[in-house]
Design a protein around this motif. Structure first.
Motif, PDB file in Angstrom:
ATOM      1  N   ARG A 103       0.837  -1.217   0.000  1.00  0.00           N
ATOM      2  CA  ARG A 103       0.000   0.000   0.000  1.00  0.00           C
ATOM      3  C   ARG A 103       0.865   1.257   0.000  1.00  0.00           C
ATOM      4  O   ARG A 103       0.590   2.210  -0.713  1.00  0.00           O
ATOM      5  CB  ARG A 103      -0.915  -0.009   1.216  1.00  0.00           C
ATOM      6  CG  ARG A 103      -2.110  -0.907   0.937  1.00  0.00           C
ATOM      7  CD  ARG A 103      -3.086  -0.885   2.083  1.00  0.00           C
ATOM      8  NE  ARG A 103      -4.099  -1.908   1.859  1.00  0.00           N
ATOM      9  CZ  ARG A 103      -4.603  -2.665   2.805  1.00  0.00           C
ATOM     10  NH1 ARG A 103      -4.196  -2.516   4.053  1.00  0.00           N
ATOM     11  NH2 ARG A 103      -5.522  -3.551   2.524  1.00  0.00           N
ATOM     12  N   ASN A 104       1.924   1.224   0.830  1.00  0.00           N
ATOM     13  CA  ASN A 104       2.833   2.371   0.883  1.00  0.00           C
ATOM     14  C   ASN A 104       3.420   2.641  -0.493  1.00  0.00           C
ATOM     15  O   ASN A 104       3.486   3.777  -0.950  1.00  0.00           O
ATOM     16  CB  ASN A 104       3.968   2.110   1.874  1.00  0.00           C
ATOM     17  CG  ASN A 104       3.496   2.274   3.305  1.00  0.00           C
ATOM     18  OD1 ASN A 104       2.440   2.872   3.533  1.00  0.00           O
ATOM     19  ND2 ASN A 104       4.249   1.748   4.243  1.00  0.00           N
ATOM     20  N   ASN A 105       3.858   1.561  -1.173  1.00  0.00           N
ATOM     21  CA  ASN A 105       4.451   1.711  -2.504  1.00  0.00           C
ATOM     22  C   ASN A 105       3.465   2.366  -3.454  1.00  0.00           C
ATOM     23  O   ASN A 105       3.821   3.253  -4.231  1.00  0.00           O
ATOM     24  CB  ASN A 105       4.863   0.349  -3.063  1.00  0.00           C
ATOM     25  CG  ASN A 105       6.148  -0.156  -2.397  1.00  0.00           C
ATOM     26  OD1 ASN A 105       6.746   0.591  -1.622  1.00  0.00           O
ATOM     27  ND2 ASN A 105       6.531  -1.368  -2.694  1.00  0.00           N
ATOM     28  N   LYS A 106       2.195   1.947  -3.401  1.00  0.00           N
ATOM     29  CA  LYS A 106       1.185   2.502  -4.288  1.00  0.00           C
ATOM     30  C   LYS A 106       0.983   3.987  -4.008  1.00  0.00           C
ATOM     31  O   LYS A 106       0.860   4.800  -4.920  1.00  0.00           O
ATOM     32  CB  LYS A 106      -0.137   1.755  -4.092  1.00  0.00           C
ATOM     33  CG  LYS A 106      -0.247   0.573  -5.046  1.00  0.00           C
ATOM     34  CD  LYS A 106      -1.614  -0.042  -4.934  1.00  0.00           C
ATOM     35  CE  LYS A 106      -1.671  -1.306  -5.775  1.00  0.00           C
ATOM     36  NZ  LYS A 106      -2.872  -2.089  -5.441  1.00  0.00           N
ATOM     37  N   GLN A 107       0.968   4.338  -2.694  1.00  0.00           N
ATOM     38  CA  GLN A 107       0.769   5.743  -2.332  1.00  0.00           C
ATOM     39  C   GLN A 107       1.916   6.597  -2.821  1.00  0.00           C
ATOM     40  O   GLN A 107       1.708   7.712  -3.273  1.00  0.00           O
ATOM     41  CB  GLN A 107       0.641   5.864  -0.816  1.00  0.00           C
ATOM     42  CG  GLN A 107      -0.796   5.614  -0.371  1.00  0.00           C
ATOM     43  CD  GLN A 107      -0.909   5.544   1.131  1.00  0.00           C
ATOM     44  OE1 GLN A 107       0.079   5.760   1.826  1.00  0.00           O
ATOM     45  NE2 GLN A 107      -2.091   5.262   1.613  1.00  0.00           N
ATOM     46  N   VAL A 108       3.147   6.016  -2.746  1.00  0.00           N
ATOM     47  CA  VAL A 108       4.324   6.762  -3.201  1.00  0.00           C
ATOM     48  C   VAL A 108       4.203   7.040  -4.675  1.00  0.00           C
ATOM     49  O   VAL A 108       4.466   8.157  -5.143  1.00  0.00           O
ATOM     50  CB  VAL A 108       5.607   5.982  -2.887  1.00  0.00           C
ATOM     51  CG1 VAL A 108       6.804   6.593  -3.610  1.00  0.00           C
ATOM     52  CG2 VAL A 108       5.840   5.966  -1.380  1.00  0.00           C
ATOM     53  N   LYS A 109       3.770   5.997  -5.424  1.00  0.00           N
ATOM     54  CA  LYS A 109       3.617   6.203  -6.854  1.00  0.00           C
ATOM     55  C   LYS A 109       2.531   7.250  -7.100  1.00  0.00           C
ATOM     56  O   LYS A 109       2.518   7.976  -8.031  1.00  0.00           O
ATOM     57  CB  LYS A 109       3.205   4.892  -7.520  1.00  0.00           C
ATOM     58  CG  LYS A 109       4.428   4.026  -7.853  1.00  0.00           C
ATOM     59  CD  LYS A 109       4.007   2.680  -8.423  1.00  0.00           C
ATOM     60  CE  LYS A 109       5.190   1.719  -8.451  1.00  0.00           C
ATOM     61  NZ  LYS A 109       4.739   0.375  -8.779  1.00  0.00           N
TER      62      LYS A 109
END
Lengths: 118, 237
Positions: free
Chosen positions: A112-118
């Motif tokens: 989820r964190n990775n998606k938010q960063v993107k």
């Protein structure tokens, strides 16, 4: 970087399946505890890794003390006529699920964190 | 993040993989071996050892008897001849010497075909029972058989034909089907009396039964021990 542990698992599996040593029936209990203890340690290690508090000494010492304690319990159970090794099996089983749940949580939050960063 | 974790995890994975497959293999082996059959194999080895021992002892008895015969033959002189002759007939009667002559050979076997055809039926209907052998032997005796053996076991006065589970004991030796019953006597008479009853019943029940007349039949000697602890001769003429 996950290749090496997988290779280790495979190598262990190959050696385990080629080894022909007859275990006396009384020690099969102990073997089953060793299986659970090692699986527990692997999952515990992965969990600690994902939570960034990995310590190799904790991991290895944890495996050996857990396995030893479990073996001791099983032995005591044999002496007393109580299936105490079931307690060890139970604890390891519960821990397996807990570790798995923790790993899943960590992985999901990472995703989820990775998606938010993107 | 350093790669310090790689080695410990690999070691743990190795251990886990090893124990996992090892235990899997052990359990696979265990499921094929159950403790009862293991105990049975132990018993079987004990039985085999004891049977070997019996064979050795029987050989020893045979050797001793041969020696005794030699010594007795050496002593054949004059009056002793008569005694030797009566001893010889007594030995034939007791079954202590191999004998040869005309006779018949009956071979009977379990009705395996019948059991295969009716696998749900009671297997007792298809195997040879000791009582059937007893009947055949009794009929042979009625027919004047002078010497009888089953699967090489000479029947003498003390011989038993006894059921032990799925085998039959004769002279305390385990005998398994097919059973070959050899009898020395008049082939015509023996055939006539034997085919009249028990063999006829067995044929009707589809047991594989075979009867052959033989011109030269050899029946072995009784190999066991013969001792009389309680019986004493009385008033011998």
């Amino acid at each position: 970087m996950w290749i090496l542990p997988l290779l280790g698992l495979l190598a262990g599996a190959v050696i385990g399946s080629t080894l022909t040593y007859e275990v006396p029936p009384t020690y099969i209990k102990y073997m089953s505890i060793a299986v659970l203890a090692s699986l527990d340690s692997v999952l515990g290690g992965v969990r600690a890794l994902l939570k960034n508090d990995f310590d190799s000494t904790v991991l290895l010492s944890g495996f050996f003390t857990n396995a030893l304690l479990a073996a001791l319990l099983a032995y005591l159970g044999d002496r007393l006529g109580v299936d105490l090794y079931l307690a060890a099996v139970f604890v390891f089983g519960v821990r397996l699920f807990q570790n798995l749940a923790n790993i899943r949580h960590s992985l999901l939050s990472q995703l989820r964190n990775n998606k938010q960063v993107k | 993040m350093s790669r310090k974790w790689l080695l410990p995890i690999t070691i743990m994975c190795f251990i886990a993989g090893f124990f996992l497959t090892f235990q899997l293999k052990v359990m696979a082996d265990i499921s094929t071996v159950n403790p009862i059959s293991e105990r049975n194999t132990n018993l079987i080895t004990i039985i085999n050892d004891l049977e070997e021992e019996i064979k050795k002892q029987e050989e020893l008895i045979g050797e001793t008897r041969d020696n005794l015969d030699k010594i007795q033959e050496e002593q054949i002189k004059g009056r002793l001849q008569e005694l030797q002759d009566s001893l010889k007939t007594a030995k034939i009667l007791a079954g202590l010497t191999p004998v040869a002559g005309k006779g018949i050979v009956i071979t009977v076997d379990d009705n395996t075909e019948g059991l295969k055809a009716n696998p749900n039926d009671d297997p007792n209907k298809y195997i040879i029972h000791y009582s059937q052998l007893l009947n055949i032997v009794s009929e042979l005796k009625v027919g004047g058989a002078e010497a009888i053996s089953i699967n090489g076991q000479r029947l003498i006065t003390t011989s038993e034909i006894r059921c032990v589970g799925n085998l039959i004991l004769i002279n305390t030796t385990r005998i398994a089907p097919p059973f070959e019953i050899s009898a020395i006597g008049s082939p015509r008479l023996l055939t006539e009396i034997v085919t009249a009853s028990e063999l006829a019943i067995m044929k009707l029940s589809n047991y594989p039964v075979d009867l052959k007349e033989a011109e030269e039949l050899i029946i072995p000697a009784y190999k066991g021990d013969l001792q009389f602890k309680y019986a004493q001769t009385k008033g011998e003429n």
